[in-house]
Write a protein that holds these residues in place. Structure first.
Motif, mmCIF file in Angstrom:
data_model
loop_
_atom_site.group_PDB
_atom_site.id
_atom_site.type_symbol
_atom_site.label_atom_id
_atom_site.label_comp_id
_atom_site.label_asym_id
_atom_site.label_seq_id
_atom_site.Cartn_x
_atom_site.Cartn_y
_atom_site.Cartn_z
ATOM 1 N N ALA A 1 0.840 -1.236 -0.076
ATOM 2 C CA ALA A 1 -0.060 0.110 0.014
ATOM 3 C C ALA A 1 0.753 1.156 -0.104
ATOM 4 O O ALA A 1 0.776 2.178 -0.708
ATOM 5 N N TYR A 2 1.836 1.174 0.647
ATOM 6 C CA TYR A 2 2.852 2.470 0.763
ATOM 7 C C TYR A 2 3.561 2.599 -0.504
ATOM 8 O O TYR A 2 3.672 3.698 -1.243
ATOM 9 N N CYS A 3 3.810 1.332 -1.217
ATOM 10 C CA CYS A 3 4.604 1.595 -2.308
ATOM 11 C C CYS A 3 3.820 2.211 -3.593
ATOM 12 O O CYS A 3 4.090 2.923 -4.673
ATOM 13 N N GLN A 4 2.446 1.822 -3.461
ATOM 14 C CA GLN A 4 1.487 2.395 -4.217
ATOM 15 C C GLN A 4 1.278 3.802 -4.249
ATOM 16 O O GLN A 4 1.447 4.461 -5.313
ATOM 17 N N GLN A 5 1.670 4.415 -3.063
ATOM 18 C CA GLN A 5 1.540 5.800 -2.674
ATOM 19 C C GLN A 5 2.546 6.585 -3.206
ATOM 20 O O GLN A 5 2.512 7.679 -3.868
ATOM 21 N N VAL A 6 3.894 5.939 -3.396
ATOM 22 C CA VAL A 6 5.052 6.710 -3.787
ATOM 23 C C VAL A 6 5.313 6.337 -5.289
ATOM 24 O O VAL A 6 6.368 7.040 -5.733
ATOM 25 N N ILE A 7 4.684 5.328 -5.955
ATOM 26 C CA ILE A 7 5.002 5.272 -7.431
ATOM 27 C C ILE A 7 4.191 6.257 -8.038
ATOM 28 O O ILE A 7 2.889 6.474 -8.082
ATOM 29 N N THR A 8 5.051 7.224 -8.923
ATOM 30 C CA THR A 8 4.245 8.302 -9.886
ATOM 31 C C THR A 8 4.130 7.900 -11.218
ATOM 32 O O THR A 8 3.373 8.321 -12.097
ATOM 33 N N ARG A 9 5.207 6.830 -11.617
ATOM 34 C CA ARG A 9 5.239 6.663 -12.956
ATOM 35 C C ARG A 9 5.078 4.989 -13.341
ATOM 36 O O ARG A 9 5.922 4.361 -13.582
ATOM 37 N N PRO A 10 3.958 4.503 -13.063
ATOM 38 C CA PRO A 10 3.702 3.158 -12.948
ATOM 39 C C PRO A 10 4.268 2.375 -14.287
ATOM 40 O O PRO A 10 4.809 1.302 -14.327
ATOM 41 N N ALA A 11 4.006 2.742 -15.520
ATOM 42 C CA ALA A 11 4.380 2.192 -16.721
ATOM 43 C C ALA A 11 6.129 2.250 -16.623
ATOM 44 O O ALA A 11 6.648 1.359 -17.523
ATOM 45 N N GLN A 12 6.643 2.972 -16.128
ATOM 46 C CA GLN A 12 8.205 3.052 -15.925
ATOM 47 C C GLN A 12 8.863 2.499 -14.817
ATOM 48 O O GLN A 12 10.024 2.796 -14.418
ATOM 49 N N THR A 13 7.986 1.772 -13.940
ATOM 50 C CA THR A 13 8.462 1.483 -12.550
ATOM 51 C C THR A 13 8.571 0.099 -12.282
ATOM 52 O O THR A 13 7.797 -1.019 -12.822
ATOM 53 N N ILE A 14 9.718 -0.394 -11.982
ATOM 54 C CA ILE A 14 9.943 -1.860 -11.541
ATOM 55 C C ILE A 14 9.935 -1.843 -9.959
ATOM 56 O O ILE A 14 10.488 -1.590 -9.147
ATOM 57 N N LEU A 15 8.902 -2.749 -9.708
ATOM 58 C CA LEU A 15 8.861 -3.044 -8.062
ATOM 59 C C LEU A 15 9.490 -4.430 -7.613
ATOM 60 O O LEU A 15 8.740 -5.384 -8.152
ATOM 61 N N VAL A 16 10.596 -4.627 -6.943
ATOM 62 C CA VAL A 16 11.095 -5.803 -6.529
ATOM 63 C C VAL A 16 10.563 -6.033 -5.162
ATOM 64 O O VAL A 16 11.257 -5.390 -4.283
ATOM 65 N N LEU A 17 9.853 -6.760 -4.988
ATOM 66 C CA LEU A 17 9.113 -7.249 -3.623
ATOM 67 C C LEU A 17 10.021 -8.674 -2.947
ATOM 68 O O LEU A 17 10.162 -9.479 -3.745
ATOM 69 N N ILE A 18 11.040 -8.331 -2.017
ATOM 70 C CA ILE A 18 11.686 -9.451 -1.755
ATOM 71 C C ILE A 18 11.061 -10.025 -0.112
ATOM 72 O O ILE A 18 11.153 -9.200 0.816
ATOM 73 N N THR A 19 10.387 -10.955 -0.275
ATOM 74 C CA THR A 19 9.824 -11.707 0.848
ATOM 75 C C THR A 19 9.799 -12.893 0.777
ATOM 76 O O THR A 19 9.297 -13.520 -0.285
ATOM 77 N N ASP A 20 9.538 -13.849 1.891
ATOM 78 C CA ASP A 20 9.105 -15.413 1.622
ATOM 79 C C ASP A 20 7.631 -15.361 1.745
ATOM 80 O O ASP A 20 7.046 -16.511 1.967
ATOM 81 N N LEU A 21 6.921 -14.345 1.575
ATOM 82 C CA LEU A 21 5.361 -14.202 1.621
ATOM 83 C C LEU A 21 4.680 -15.096 2.878
ATOM 84 O O LEU A 21 3.414 -15.215 2.674
#
Length: 383
Positions: free
Chosen positions: A275-295
């Motif tokens: 949810a926080y990452c959604q707030q700070v991403i301003t250019r979705p099409a140019q953004t790569i989000l790498v989530l590092i977690t064991d889920l």
């Protein structure tokens, strides 16, 4: 001169301990007996007695293993000593830290101790962390920069560049088929440009689970985050989370400060982090989000999936790394991994050596599931 058979029996004697000496018919030399004593002190010791071991004894033992064994073996034995003999309290002593062989696992252990380290030990701990970070950065910086810059160079070329953005060398190469011998000139009908140079071409968000099981992944992520942040063509943000979210982007210029800004352990709220990452991403099409977690989600799993889906549908390239270390695929939540895969999110573990290549593939918008499969990386399947 020992025969290969004698050397083989001797190695088995060291592995199996003193009870195997008579059955194997082996007599150890002076050097091998000293090696045997260091192994016995660790693997045949009473763990309760180990916890009460004196600091001078431990210091001598740490010195002995560095004398008798190669560095990779020393690191394994150090880790085993901390786990088996309860030496965590010993790490509060700067004298002990000075004798240890620095490596990623030791850094992860020091970070897990966090604020419990006494003031007199913190400076020594920082020196240990700095040495490991510098060594890793030297090893990982060059391949990361090559991979990312190469990928961005290919991604940034445009066929409608402004005059100041024209790449004349590539433009001439692209139009060599239009060479007119009688005029000794090339007719240019295709322009190739560098793309815009002043603004970043891509945004990268590293969103890292700082629960205890992800300790080595946090270390490697910090190194890569610092390297990426040094590239002008990429805007990098680093977010760490447990049950709370912390944005450490301002510390990316110094990975040691960044690492000491993390707090390993605690619970996990992946939904809140996404949810926080959604707030700070301003250019979705140019953004790569790498989530590092064991889920292993300790918060609302349904909200986690909803936020992940919203990011994907919004145009963000989302990658889920179950680990970023050399140990392979860790324990993780397979059901959540399958659901991430069903959302179109490539989900797998990655080694540090492959991470630069992974980022290059992501920047070029390659099929990352196919990329991982070609490298025989086990990828989560939709379920």
């Amino acid at each position: 001169m020992k025969s290969p058979e004698e050397e083989r029996r001797e190695r088995w004697r060291l592995v199996l301990g003193e009870p195997a000496q008579e059955p194997l018919g082996v007599r150890l030399g002076d050097n091998e007996r000293r090696m045997d004593r260091t192994l016995e002190a660790l693997y045949d010791a009473d763990p309760k007695a180990g916890r009460e071991a004196s600091m001078p004894h431990v210091s001598r033992w740490l010195g002995d293993i560095r004398e008798y064994f190669p560095t990779p073996v020393v690191r394994v034995m150090q880790g085993d000593a901390i786990a088996r003999l309860g030496l965590l309290k010993m790490l509060h002593q700067p004298e002990i830290l000075e004798t240890l062989e620095p490596d990623v696992e030791l850094v992860a252990t020091l970070l897990s101790l966090g604020r419990t380290l006494p003031q007199k030990t913190k400076e020594t701990a920082r020196r240990v962390v700095r040495k490991v970070v510098d060594d890793l950065e030297r090893r990982l910086r060059a391949p990361t920069e090559r991979a990312v810059r190469g990928a961005l160079s290919r991604a940034s070329r445009t066929r409608r560049p402004r005059t100041a953005e024209i790449d004349w060398d590539r433009t001439l190469r692209a139009n060599l088929g239009n060479y007119l011998p009688e005029r000794k000139s090339v007719v240019v009908d295709t322009l190739v440009g560098h793309g815009r140079k002043r603004s970043s071409l891509r945004d990268v968000v590293l969103c890292i689970d700082q629960s205890g099981s992800m300790a080595t992944s946090v270390v490697y992520s910090s190194i890569f985050g610092a390297v990426l942040a040094s590239l002008r063509a990429v805007t990098t943000r680093m977010v760490v989370f447990d049950t709370a979210v912390a944005d450490l982007s301002e510390h990316l210029s110094d990975p040691v400060e960044l690492l000491f800004g993390t707090q390993l352990g605690g619970g996990t709220d992946i939904a809140k982090a996404l949810a926080y990452c959604q707030q700070v991403i301003t250019r979705p099409a140019q953004t790569i989000l790498v989530l590092i977690t064991d889920l292993f989600e300790g918060g609302d799993a349904q909200r986690m999936l909803q936020h992940a889906a919203a990011l994907v549908h919004g145009g963000v390239t989302v990658i889920c790394l179950l680990a970023l270390n050399d140990q392979g695929t860790p324990s993780h939540d397979p059901q959540h991994a399958a659901r991430f895969a069903a959302l179109g999110i490539p989900t797998f573990a990655c080694t540090p050596d492959l991470f630069p290549e992974l980022m290059a593939a992501a920047l070029q918008r390659q099929d990352l599931t196919a990329w991982a499969a070609r490298r025989e990386i086990q990828v989560a399947r939709p379920g």
